[in-house]
Design an enzyme around this catalytic site. Structure first.
Site, PDB file in Angstrom:
ATOM      1  CB  SER A  77      -8.354   0.798   5.557  1.00  0.00           C
ATOM      2  OG  SER A  77      -9.089   1.973   5.358  1.00  0.00           O
ATOM      3  CE  LYS A 130      -3.904   1.950   2.655  1.00  0.00           C
ATOM      4  NZ  LYS A 130      -4.803   1.733   3.801  1.00  0.00           N
ATOM      5  CB  SER A 162      -8.035   3.652   2.626  1.00  0.00           C
ATOM      6  OG  SER A 162      -7.228   3.068   3.628  1.00  0.00           O
TER       7      SER A 162
HETATM    8  N1  GLN Z   1     -13.096   4.219   6.077  1.00  0.00           N
HETATM    9  C1  GLN Z   1     -12.552   4.666   7.330  1.00  0.00           C
HETATM   10  C2  GLN Z   1     -12.143   6.104   7.201  1.00  0.00           C
HETATM   11  O1  GLN Z   1     -12.446   6.690   6.236  1.00  0.00           O
HETATM   12  C3  GLN Z   1     -11.389   3.818   7.726  1.00  0.00           C
HETATM   13  C4  GLN Z   1     -10.169   4.082   6.950  1.00  0.00           C
HETATM   14  C5  GLN Z   1      -9.015   3.254   7.346  1.00  0.00           C
HETATM   15  O2  GLN Z   1      -9.169   2.217   7.997  1.00  0.00           O
HETATM   16  N2  GLN Z   1      -7.834   3.711   6.985  1.00  0.00           N
HETATM   17  O3  GLN Z   1     -11.527   6.675   8.037  1.00  0.00           O
END
Ligand code: GLN
Length: 481
Positions: free
Chosen positions: A172, A73, A148
């Site tokens: 994410s 990532k 994400s």
């Molecule tokens: N979707 C969640 C957010 O927008 C979690 C994102 C994540 O786990 N990095 O913060």
């Protein structure tokens, strides 16, 4: 070859039936074929990867993952390789150092294929917030891969890599794993060093494996877990051999708690039915099933959207056009330069989070919002502790529904935030959880979430492995392949 798992490839490599060069080439051939449609990667490192594969074949590069391709990532620092966080503000940032997990993977002989797309600074649930491009779900190109870590999930699902790593602040890793039909684990907070992971919300962020099956997840966790002195929040707790937990049907007498709050309103009917089917299967293998209630879970999303933006607003203060990445050309004085750099460099969701967080931390609101959120976080943690007093693991759907369509929630942040309703509580409590594929609904996969006690990744792997070996959902592939 690119369709195989890491453990299958390891066996073939050991028998010298295939070479690392052949594996790496087959992965890049797949990328060549599907990447235009899927858009999983931000940067590819083909030349370097082929050179490393050659070293493996010549016996100069060894280790438990020697010759196995992995996608990273793009919020993890890779020395000499662009690390953008899918943000314009870091569009030219080449780190002078490696994240700890990159060094560990390197020592294990793994081969980095490239850096994967994400929602800018890991803020989002669909990769639509990426400042570079939107990744597509290989199961249905009109749908999002989740986020994400959507790039990592899509790359694994499309066989454009063998292994991947993601980061999980509120879901994410698990949510995109669920949307793309792969295995994704968020280990216990502190299990894996965060050194070199670009910080979003430091008390919630955790790196974890994204793989084609549970065995690969255990293999990868073995390599990346462990204490590291450069991260003061990493835990000095010995790392077991996680592959030892991979004993199918060894769950007799285990008590599995089904979280009532995550099986009710808001969960799509077919997702709920699939979860119930999974529960029956585990019960038939000797697990005791118990319905549990965690009454404070209903405050999780609200709590998270105070704590995560508060920490983000502090962490993102470092992007000022001086130290890293983009600097605006409008530089008539220092303040103008700061303002314009951030206005040009950050996307709308990142700006929204900085505003929310700064507000929640400001004098006069700190007690009412931030401090209150911290207190509720403790209540949520206590709910889990109570449930774990009577259960070994807890279970829920990973997400309330399968992948949604690109654009469907892009202009509705609240409904986007709610897609993490089942994953966020786990981060707030710092616990480990895995998502394993558990059904395909209208040609879209869904995931089953198994949550464990702190530092008990072993039991969740054991339950996940039992489920996987008795079902085989992980072997299903997207139709485009
Ligand atoms: N979707 C969640 C957010 O927008 C979690 C994102 C994540 O786990 N990095 O913060």
């Amino acid at each position: 070859m690119n369709k195989k798992t890491a453990h299958e490839l390891k066996t073939l490599l050991n028998k010298k039936e295939i070479s690392a060069t052949e594996i790496v080439k087959s992965v890049y051939d797949q990328i060549e074929k599907y990447e235009d449609a899927v858009s999983a990667y931000v940067t590819l490192t083909k030349k370097h990867a082929l050179a490393q594969a050659k070293e493996v074949d010549e016996g100069k590069r060894t280790g438990p993952l020697a010759g196995i391709p992995i996608a990273i990532k793009d919020n993890m620092c890779t020395k000499g390789t662009l690390t953008t966080c899918s943000s314009k503000i870091l569009n030219n940032y080449i780190p002078p150092y490696n994240a700890t997990i990159i060094d560990k993977l390197d020592q294990a002989g793994a081969i980095m294929i490239g850096k994967t797309n994400l929602d800018e600074f890991a803020m989002g649930s669909s990769t639509e917030n990426s400042g570079i491009k939107t990744t597509r779900n290989p199961w249905n190109l009109d749908c999002v891969p989740g986020g994400s870590s959507g790039g990592s999930a899509a790359a694994v699902a499309a066989d454009e890599t063998i292994l991947a790593v993601g980061s999980d602040t509120g879901g994410s890793i698990r949510q995109p794993a669920s949307f793309c039909g792969i295995v994704g684990m968020k280990p216990t907070y502190g299990r894996i060093s965060r050194y070199g992971l670009v910080a979003f919300a430091s008390s919630l962020d955790q790196i974890g494996p994204m793989t084609k099956d549970v065995r690969d997840c255990a293999l990868l966790l073995n390599i990346i877990a462990g204490y590291e002195e450069k991260d003061s929040t990493s835990a000095k707790i010995e790392v077991p051999d996680y592959t030892k937990s991979l004993v199918a049907d060894d769950i007799k007498g285990i008590t599995i708690g089904v979280i009532a709050e995550l099986m009710g309103k808001g969960v799509d009917k077919l997702t709920k039915e699939a979860t119930e089917k999974a529960i029956k299967l585990l019960e038939s293998k000797g697990a005791k099933i118990k319905k549990v209630s965690l009454p404070h879970l209903k405050y999780s999303v609200a709590t998270y959207y105070l704590i995560a933006p508060a920490e983000a607003s502090s962490n993102l203060g470092r992007y000022d056009g001086v130290k890293y990445g983009l600097r605006s050309k409008e530089t008539k004085d220092l303040i103008t330069m700061y303002k314009n750099t951030r206005a040009e460099g950050f996307g709308p969701e990142v700006k929204r989070r900085i505003l929310l967080g700064t507000y929640a931390l400001s004098a006069g609101y700190y007690d009412a919002y931030y401090l209150k959120a911290l207190k509720v976080r403790t209540l949520i943690k206590q709910d889990f502790e109570k449930a774990f007093g009577e259960c070994e693991v807890l279970l829920s759907p990973t997400c309330p529904s399968p992948a949604f369509r690109v654009g469907e929630k892009a202009n509705d942040p609240l409904s986007m935030y709610l897609s993490d309703i089942s994953t966020i509580p786990v981060n707030l409590a710092g616990l480990p959880a895995i998502s394993v594929p558990c059904e395909i609904i209208h040609n879209l996969p869904i995931g089953l979430q198994i949550i464990g006690k702190a530092f008990d990744e072993e039991t969740i792997l054991k339950v996940a492995f039992t489920y996987e070996q008795n079902t085989g959902w992980h072997k299903e592939k997207p139709k485009i392949l």
